[in-house]
Scaffold this motif. Structure first.
Motif, PDB file in Angstrom:
ATOM      1  N   PRO A 286      -8.186  14.698  -3.595  1.00 11.75           N
ATOM      2  CA  PRO A 286      -8.557  13.654  -4.480  1.00 11.75           C
ATOM      3  C   PRO A 286      -7.364  13.297  -5.478  1.00 11.75           C
ATOM      4  N   VAL A 287      -6.974  14.382  -5.789  1.00 12.43           N
ATOM      5  CA  VAL A 287      -5.851  14.184  -6.769  1.00 12.43           C
ATOM      6  C   VAL A 287      -4.831  12.763  -6.361  1.00 12.43           C
ATOM      7  N   VAL A 288      -4.153  13.686  -4.815  1.00  9.64           N
ATOM      8  CA  VAL A 288      -2.947  13.060  -4.183  1.00  9.64           C
ATOM      9  C   VAL A 288      -3.549  11.669  -3.724  1.00  9.64           C
ATOM     10  N   HIS A 289      -4.746  11.314  -3.398  1.00 12.04           N
ATOM     11  CA  HIS A 289      -5.582  10.463  -2.884  1.00 12.04           C
ATOM     12  C   HIS A 289      -5.814   8.860  -3.705  1.00 12.04           C
ATOM     13  N   VAL A 290      -6.312   9.708  -5.111  1.00 12.62           N
ATOM     14  CA  VAL A 290      -5.829   8.500  -6.596  1.00 12.62           C
ATOM     15  C   VAL A 290      -4.751   7.723  -6.537  1.00 12.62           C
ATOM     16  N   LEU A 291      -3.487   8.540  -6.917  1.00 12.78           N
ATOM     17  CA  LEU A 291      -2.580   8.496  -7.101  1.00 12.78           C
ATOM     18  C   LEU A 291      -1.720   7.651  -5.764  1.00 12.78           C
ATOM     19  N   TYR A 292      -2.085   8.005  -5.226  1.00 12.18           N
ATOM     20  CA  TYR A 292      -1.681   6.459  -3.662  1.00 12.18           C
ATOM     21  C   TYR A 292      -2.362   5.437  -3.703  1.00 12.18           C
ATOM     22  N   ASP A 293      -3.459   4.941  -4.089  1.00 10.81           N
ATOM     23  CA  ASP A 293      -4.567   4.228  -4.387  1.00 10.81           C
ATOM     24  C   ASP A 293      -4.119   2.823  -5.333  1.00 10.81           C
ATOM     25  N   ALA A 294      -3.507   4.230  -6.082  1.00 10.10           N
ATOM     26  CA  ALA A 294      -3.605   3.647  -7.690  1.00 10.10           C
ATOM     27  C   ALA A 294      -2.493   2.923  -8.044  1.00 10.10           C
ATOM     28  N   MET A 295      -0.923   3.572  -7.431  1.00  9.85           N
ATOM     29  CA  MET A 295      -0.111   4.051  -7.589  1.00  9.85           C
ATOM     30  C   MET A 295       1.408   3.468  -6.554  1.00  9.85           C
ATOM     31  N   GLY A 296      -0.081   3.122  -5.182  1.00 10.11           N
ATOM     32  CA  GLY A 296       1.557   3.095  -3.922  1.00 10.11           C
ATOM     33  C   GLY A 296       2.440   3.753  -3.996  1.00 10.11           C
TER      34      GLY A 296
END
Length: 487
Positions: A286-296
């Motif tokens: 979830p950490v990686v997915h959150v960062l990619y979703d939020a910041m590209g």
């Protein structure tokens, strides 16, 4: 690596280490930064966020409060001890002065292996983030390779000396704290998916039973967070006025590190779009997915660069602590190869061969992880058990000495509250050790279910066999058991 070696100095004295080969090149802020980067809120949170959320749901965040309060008590006890005995190596020389040679030997043995495994666990946890940063697919083999590279870079920094260690700690502290705040504020302001009330909603992780066992299982994220403050004391011979500086740095590490970790966890928690996907196992990162979703992709990679700095600085701090423990052990002739391990590089003021051990052994452990399907959790669990166990051996030694008449004489004391704090710290530590070692996977083979306790038993058993076979514990002439006044 080393020049001509003078006789090994005795470790001791309430006023410092007059025969020390170290130079006092570490200032108060660098000492605090060393403890902070060892504790590393980003490393602990990013490493275990997915595991803790899947196990206990959003309320797992309360583990930071539970572990923080308990470890603060331990830090207070350690502060009293290091103020009186500012000796390189931390828990080993403290146990030696408080109880005696045999107890100190076993304390140092457990702590040494726990530190070496912790170095592996931190560097191993960095593997997936390195893969994302440089754009390759993370596998078990690439993770092990990244672990080895990170450990090598860390030991090269340590070989450069105390000033380089101090600079690395301050840079790591600044980068980690600023990065955690910037990322956290950004997630809360632009990518918040839930209200604060989710920290009271378990999302069915307890099934039809009590939530308490589930929460305690997820609390590994909190237990993994709150150690590192003892590293401030591991470098006691490299700090001016350690009796005043180090206890304060230990407490500050708990305050600042705990607050940063809780904020980091909360900002990630409120940005996860689907808790049930994490709990069910559909979203394993979830950490990686959150960062990619939020910041590209670009923004996420920039965050990964900051995260990598955190992992590197944490590994550097861990190696520094382990190297000084091994050196302190060897200086008192307490281990095989002590003539080599106590050799000192006077040009850089570091124990070169001891640092080499603190790099080679973690790398070998990393290669050993190839045989395990769940290597990270098991490595982390044993690391926590070993650290907590050695901590509590010192806390118990302090309580025993206190009951026998020891009254702390350093620049930091708890006064009349000392006994109560000591007892509370021991009670918390025993509770934490039982919780960490408790078997929770009955569906697995018995040896896998009990792996953490089995590893701890192997370390203690081999230590006892080694200790009573070689009798190295009796060789050193440094003071031992002298905290308790003679009658």
């Amino acid at each position: 690596m080393t020049g001509p070696q003078p006789p090994a100095p005795a470790a001791g004295g309430t006023g410092g280490e007059p025969g020390s080969e170290f130079r006092k090149d570490m200032g108060p802020w660098a000492n605090f930064a060393l403890g902070f980067t060892y504790l590393s809120p980003v490393v602990s949170t990013y490493t275990l966020f997915g595991t803790a959320l899947a196990t206990g749901g959003p309320p797992m965040i309360w583990a930071f409060l539970l572990a923080g309060c308990g470890q603060f008590l331990v830090a207070l006890v350690f502060g009293e001890i290091v103020a009186q005995y500012p000796i390189a190596g931390g828990v080993y020389p403290w146990a030696r002065r408080l109880w005696g040679k045999r107890w100190a030997w076993m304390t140092g043995w457990v702590y040494m292996w726990a530190l070496l495994v912790t170095i592996t666990s931190v560097a191993y946890g960095a593997g997936p983030y390195i893969a994302i940063l440089f754009g390759f697919r993370p596998t078990v083999h690439t993770t092990v390779l990244c672990t080895v590279v990170l450990i090598l870079v860390a030991v090269l920094i340590n070989y450069m000396g105390t000033k380089a260690l101090s600079a690395a700690a301050v840079i790591g502290f600044t980068g980690e704290l600023v990065g955690a705040l910037v990322v956290g504020v950004y997630l809360l302001s632009t990518h918040r998916k839930h209200g604060i009330g989710v920290v009271f909603d378990s999302y069915g992780t307890a099934g039809n039973g009590s939530y308490v066992p589930v929460f305690l299982a997820s609390a590994i994220i909190g237990f993994y967070q709150y150690y590192g403050f003892e590293a401030c004391g591991d470098t006691a011979e490299e700090v001016a006025d350690p009796g005043r500086v180090i206890p304060r740095a230990m407490r500050r590490t708990i305050y600042v590190g705990g607050a940063a970790a809780t904020f980091t966890c909360l900002s990630l928690l409120l940005a996860v779009p689907d808790y049930r996907a994490v709990i069910s196992g559909r979203d394993r990162d979830p950490v990686v997915h959150v960062l990619y979703d939020a910041m590209g992709e670009v923004g996420a990679r920039l965050v990964m660069a900051v995260v990598l700095i955190s992992f590197l600085s944490c590994t550097v701090s861990l190696q520094a602590a382990a190297g000084r423990l091994i050196y302190s052990y060897a200086r008192d002739e307490m281990i095989v190869g002590h003539r080599l391990l106590r050799r000192f590089s006077h040009a850089r003021a570091v124990p070169g061969y001891a640092l080499l051990v603190a790099a080679v052994v973690p790398m070998l452990i990393a290669f050993g992880s190839l045989v395990s399907a769940d290597a990270l959790t098991k490595i982390v669990s044993f690391a926590i058990l070993g650290i907590y166990g050695s901590f509590q051996m010192v806390v118990l030694a302090a309580l025993r000495a206190r009951l026998k008449g020891w009254r702390p004489q350093g620049k930091f004391t708890l006064g009349r509250y000392g006994l109560a704090v000591n007892i509370a710290a021991l009670a918390y530590g025993i509770f934490a050790i039982v919780n960490i070692a408790w078997p929770r996977t009955p569906q697995e083979p018995w040896y896998d279910n009990w792996i953490v306790l089995l590893c701890g038993a192997v370390v203690v058993a081999t230590g006892l066999l080694y200790m009573f076979t070689t009798h190295h514990y009796g060789r050193g002439t440094s003071p031992a058991g002298d905290a308790v006044p003679t009658r």
